[in-house]
Scaffold this active site. Structure first.
Site, short mmCIF file in Angstrom:
data_model
loop_
_atom_site.label_atom_id
_atom_site.label_comp_id
_atom_site.label_asym_id
_atom_site.label_seq_id
_atom_site.Cartn_x
_atom_site.Cartn_y
_atom_site.Cartn_z
N ASP A 257 0.00 -2.33 -33.39
CA ASP A 257 1.30 -2.96 -33.24
C ASP A 257 2.24 -2.31 -34.26
OD1 ASP A 257 3.32 -4.98 -32.74
OD2 ASP A 257 2.69 -5.81 -34.69
N ASP A 259 5.92 -3.70 -35.66
CA ASP A 259 6.57 -4.59 -36.65
C ASP A 259 5.58 -5.59 -37.24
OD1 ASP A 259 8.89 -3.23 -35.93
OD2 ASP A 259 9.40 -4.72 -34.40
MG LIG Z 1 4.10 -7.43 -34.86
#
Ligand SMILES: [Mg+2]
Ligand SMILES: [Zn+2]
Length: 435
Positions: A257, A259
């Site tokens: 992932d 952020d």
């Molecule tokens: Mg995230």
């Protein structure tokens, strides 16, 4: 039956930067790495894909190469030599190929590049795109010191950003690896015999015209042209990493992932100035890059659908990310994002992206496309993220999941599930997976 049967190897260089290894007694392509010379590794990989006619362009200490390989019989290939009495640069000596039987298309490589690639894939790409020239491109560990290539959405080369030329502050880590498939047309369009640089004097003429293509791959290709890189390459070959990364074999991948996992979580991110790497991201990626695993980012970026920014702004954030990583000698094998959002009816929204797509996590569209593009085995791969959405995505895709306690640390509570493993941050997660 494959069409491409001939490879030309540029082995005339002096290898000044490797003098402590060559002792000025052998040319650079004869340096031994994990028991075999660079040329032997190259020829072995080519032969595996039916490329059995090798033309070596020799110059400095060229007689040593001839003495070693002769007509190629010992390696099961046929070798011819072109002798460069004066250095003709990386392109000038191709003029001599006018008189050789090289077929319609041929492979061209530099004698200091170590690789293990599936040539069938690159050949298919080259033939399907009807390219004059196909350049193998990839992210590498030193983009700041490499020739970059700018590709358009059709993978055509728009222009070259050569090392030493001034470049934008944030740029894509897309490097010309020194591995090519060329059409013989390029050779026949050469005017006269003179010193030429392959990129600056020959290929650049075709940039932006839709005939020069970049073939992107995650396979192992690295120039062993400095002492530091030589030892890195040797370590990788001793660990059999190049063979494992050949796309003919099933790949292992760590899906990441963005952020809150790679970079500091600041809510929705629409401005590249706000982007800041999480602590430990560099070391984590260094460990993945040196392993057999690919590192691929899969991220939802509804900022586009919400009208907070344009696709280009997301690309800009990714250019900042890859530049920051590249400056520290690490890279991502690929980045894929979903710009969509399903719920319509908000002010400022960009209706074009307000769709119920197949790519928004926890759907698996992004992972599925990477799995087929890079021949990934999900059973041997991981998803690392900071939200239950990431974990649900991993479960949906059949990956082993790791929740990190950075970013949202699972507190989004969108799905009532638990990850296979938990970890303080990305670096600890990667250390745990790569033991
Ligand atoms: Mg995230
Ligand atoms: Zn989507």
């Amino acid at each position: 039956m494959r069409k491409i049967r001939t490879a030309v190897i540029q082995a005339g260089g002096k290898g000044t930067r490797l003098i402590e290894l060559t002792k000025d007694e052998i040319p650079k392509p004869l340096i031994k790495i994990a028991g075999k010379s660079i040329l032997e590794w190259q020829i072995e990989n080519l032969k595996r894909y039916g490329v059995e006619k090798i033309i070596i362009i020799v110059g400095y200490l060229g007689y040593e190469i001839k003495r070693c390989f002769g007509d190629g019989e010992k390696l099961g290939v046929s070798i011819e030599y072109i002798e460069e009495s004066n250095p003709l640069g990386s392109g000038g000596s191709l003029y001599f190929l006018k008189e050789k039987n090289i077929g319609d298309d041929f492979i061209l490589i530099y004698g200091d590049v170590m690789f293990n690639i599936n040539w069938n894939r690159m050949e298919d790409f080259h033939i399907q795109s009807k390219a004059y020239a196909t350049l193998l491109v990839h992210p590498n560990t030193h983009p700041f010191d490499s020739d970059l290539v700018a590709l358009n959405s059709k993978s055509q080369v728009e222009n070259f950003l050569l090392k030493g030329q001034k470049r934008e502050r944030w740029y894509k880590n897309c490097v010309n690896a020194g591995v090519y498939i060329l059409s013989k047309k390029i050779v026949f369009e050469m005017g006269k015999l003179c010193k030429l640089d392959l990129e600056k004097d020959i290929l650049i003429k075709y940039a932006g015209k839709g005939v020069l293509y970049g073939y992107y791959t995650t396979e192992y290709v690295k120039d062993a042209g400095t002492v530091k890189r030589f030892y890195e390459v040797e370590k990788a070959f001793l660990n059999n990493i190049p063979e494992k990364r050949n796309l003919a074999n099933k790949q292992k991948c760590i899906f990441l992932d963005r952020d809150g996992t790679l970079n500091v979580y600041k809510g929705l991110l629409a401005d590249e100035e706000e982007f800041e790497l999480e602590e430990g991201t560099i070391q984590a990626l260094k460990a993945i890059n040196q392993s057999e695993y690919l590192a691929i980012v899969v991220t939802n970026q509804p900022v586009v659908a919400r009208g907070m920014c344009e696709l280009e702004d997301v690309e800009k954030i990714h250019r900042k990310m890859t530049t920051l990583l590249g400056n520290e000698g690490v890279y991502l094998d690929d980045i894929i994002f979903c710009p969509h959002h399903p719920d319509k009816g908000y002010a400022e929204e960009n209706v074009k992206f307000k769709i119920d797509c197949e790519c928004r996590k926890p759907k698996t569209g992004m992972i599925d496309s990477m799995v087929s593009k890079y021949n990934i085995d999900v059973k041997q791969s991981y998803m690392i993220g900071d939200t239950t959405v990431d974990i649900q995505t991993g479960i949906n895709a059949g990956l082993t999941t790791v929740l990190v306690h950075t970013g949202e640390a699972g507190q989004d509570k969108r799905y009532d599930i638990s990850a296979d493993k938990q970890s303080k941050n990305l670096l600890e997660a990667v250390k745990m997976l790569l033991v």
